[in-house]
Design an enzyme around this catalytic site. Structure first.
Site, PDB file in Angstrom:
ATOM      1  N   CYS A 165       0.802  -1.221   0.000  1.00  0.00           N
ATOM      2  CA  CYS A 165       0.000   0.000   0.000  1.00  0.00           C
ATOM      3  C   CYS A 165       0.842   1.281   0.000  1.00  0.00           C
ATOM      4  O   CYS A 165       0.347   2.345  -0.362  1.00  0.00           O
ATOM      5  CB  CYS A 165      -0.939   0.012   1.202  1.00  0.00           C
ATOM      6  SG  CYS A 165      -1.970  -1.463   1.319  1.00  0.00           S
ATOM      7  N   HIS A 171      -3.041   6.965   1.837  1.00  0.00           N
ATOM      8  CA  HIS A 171      -3.468   5.674   1.288  1.00  0.00           C
ATOM      9  C   HIS A 171      -4.942   5.479   1.616  1.00  0.00           C
ATOM     10  O   HIS A 171      -5.374   5.646   2.769  1.00  0.00           O
ATOM     11  CB  HIS A 171      -2.633   4.543   1.881  1.00  0.00           C
ATOM     12  CG  HIS A 171      -3.232   3.194   1.642  1.00  0.00           C
ATOM     13  ND1 HIS A 171      -3.646   2.779   0.387  1.00  0.00           N
ATOM     14  CD2 HIS A 171      -3.531   2.172   2.496  1.00  0.00           C
ATOM     15  CE1 HIS A 171      -4.158   1.568   0.492  1.00  0.00           C
ATOM     16  NE2 HIS A 171      -4.104   1.173   1.748  1.00  0.00           N
ATOM     17  N   ASN A 222     -10.210  -0.048  -1.336  1.00  0.00           N
ATOM     18  CA  ASN A 222      -8.767  -0.077  -1.103  1.00  0.00           C
ATOM     19  C   ASN A 222      -8.103  -0.699  -2.327  1.00  0.00           C
ATOM     20  O   ASN A 222      -8.230  -1.887  -2.575  1.00  0.00           O
ATOM     21  CB  ASN A 222      -8.476  -0.903   0.156  1.00  0.00           C
ATOM     22  CG  ASN A 222      -6.997  -0.966   0.491  1.00  0.00           C
ATOM     23  OD1 ASN A 222      -6.138  -0.709  -0.336  1.00  0.00           O
ATOM     24  ND2 ASN A 222      -6.701  -1.326   1.732  1.00  0.00           N
TER      25      ASN A 222
END
Length: 312
Positions: free
Chosen positions: A113, A238, A268
């Site tokens: 990530c 993020h 995500n």
């Protein structure tokens, strides 16, 4: 040493959209349960015939077009991804082939990530030292390909996509110094492991770490760039979970900034989340050329990396 700058950005998402109502037909969940816990309402899902390098190439092509550049103008391709299936050719090489590039250096980075901000810092260093002339930096992930669709704690989170940026030399340092690191002993908190690989995480551990440990680090990123959080025009964290993004952004103290919340519509998307969210802010005119923007990636490996950039 010269400086470097973002010339342009671009993003791409697959056409198929999966809603919370769609997920409720797969697992024991509901729109209210998902929205209240992670803030996500929709996510985009790539098909079996849409590999990660295809997503990345679409985003890269858009960034090149926005910059007014041809593929031949790029001599370095950096792709941050943790969901490529094949080891060789790497994703960057396949992107270069799809875009018809001549002979660029091609590197993949896997910092999950936090991958894009690590890749951007790498490109910044290489361009500033003259090792590369102009770089195409891409974050791309197909998280739905490594998801257990019977696990409601993870399948509600993920989406697919890619975001890209063109980096070139400049007289000023318009990509600020990176601050990066990790917590190796907690690497088990976010995992993509096994054969076939499956995404798993310890949600509460990640939440506590992100909301308590990361805000002071993000403030240090601003200090390294010679700014205060109040100077920021935007904060692009993020896009993990709205319940992480909002408290972290609040604790950073960026009271005048637009806070990217692309997680609501995209889920995500791992390494894709930051460049994709940044590209959308630019596309929608929510930030303008020269605005200071904090980019801060965190997650897998419990790694983190952040820098302040000037909006292209």
């Amino acid at each position: 040493m010269r400086g470097s700058r973002l010339v342009a950005v671009g993003h791409y998402q697959p056409a198929k959209v999966l809603t919370n109502a769609d997920l409720a037909e797969l697992v024991d969940t509901s729109d209210e349960w998902i929205s209240s816990r992670v803030g996500i309402r929709t996510r985009h899902v790539a098909g079996a015939d849409e590999p990660v390098d295809e997503l990345a190439a679409h985003a890269g092509a858009k960034a090149l077009a926005a910059a007014g550049l041809a593929p031949a103008d790029i001599d370095l391709v950096l792709v941050a991804t943790s969901t490529a299936i094949d080891r060789s050719p790497n994703t960057a090489a396949r992107v270069a082939a799809r875009l018809g590039m001549a002979s660029p250096a091609v590197l993949d980075l896997n910092v999950v990530c936090a991958g894009f901000t690590h890749a951007l810092a790498t490109a910044d260093s290489l361009v500033r030292t003259g090792t590369a002339r102009r770089a195409l930096v891409i974050g791309a992930d197909k998280m739905t390909a490594v998801t257990d669709w019977t696990d409601r704690s993870t399948c509600v989170l993920v989406g697919d996509g890619a975001g890209a940026a063109v980096v070139e030399a400049s007289e000023e340092a318009l990509i600020g110094p990176v601050l990066w690191g990790s917590v190796p002993e907690m690497g088990h908190a976010v995992r993509i492991e096994g054969t076939p690989p499956v995404f798993a995480q310890e949600g509460q551990s990640v939440y506590r770490w992100a909301t308590t440990q990361l805000p002071p680090i993000a403030r240090q990123v601003c200090e390294r760039a010679g700014l205060t959080p109040e100077d920021l025009a935007a904060v692009v964290l993020h896009q993990a979970n709205l319940r992480i993004i909002e408290p972290v952004a609040r604790k950073i103290g960026a009271v005048n900034a637009v806070i990217a919340r692309d997680v609501v519509e995209s889920g995500n998307t791992s390494a894709a989340s930051i460049p994709m969210a940044l590209s959308k802010l630019v596309e929608r005119g929510q930030i303008t050329t020269g605005d200071p923007v904090l980019l801060f990636g965190f997650g897998g490996n419990l790694s983190y990396a952040g820098q302040v950039v000037r909006c292209p």
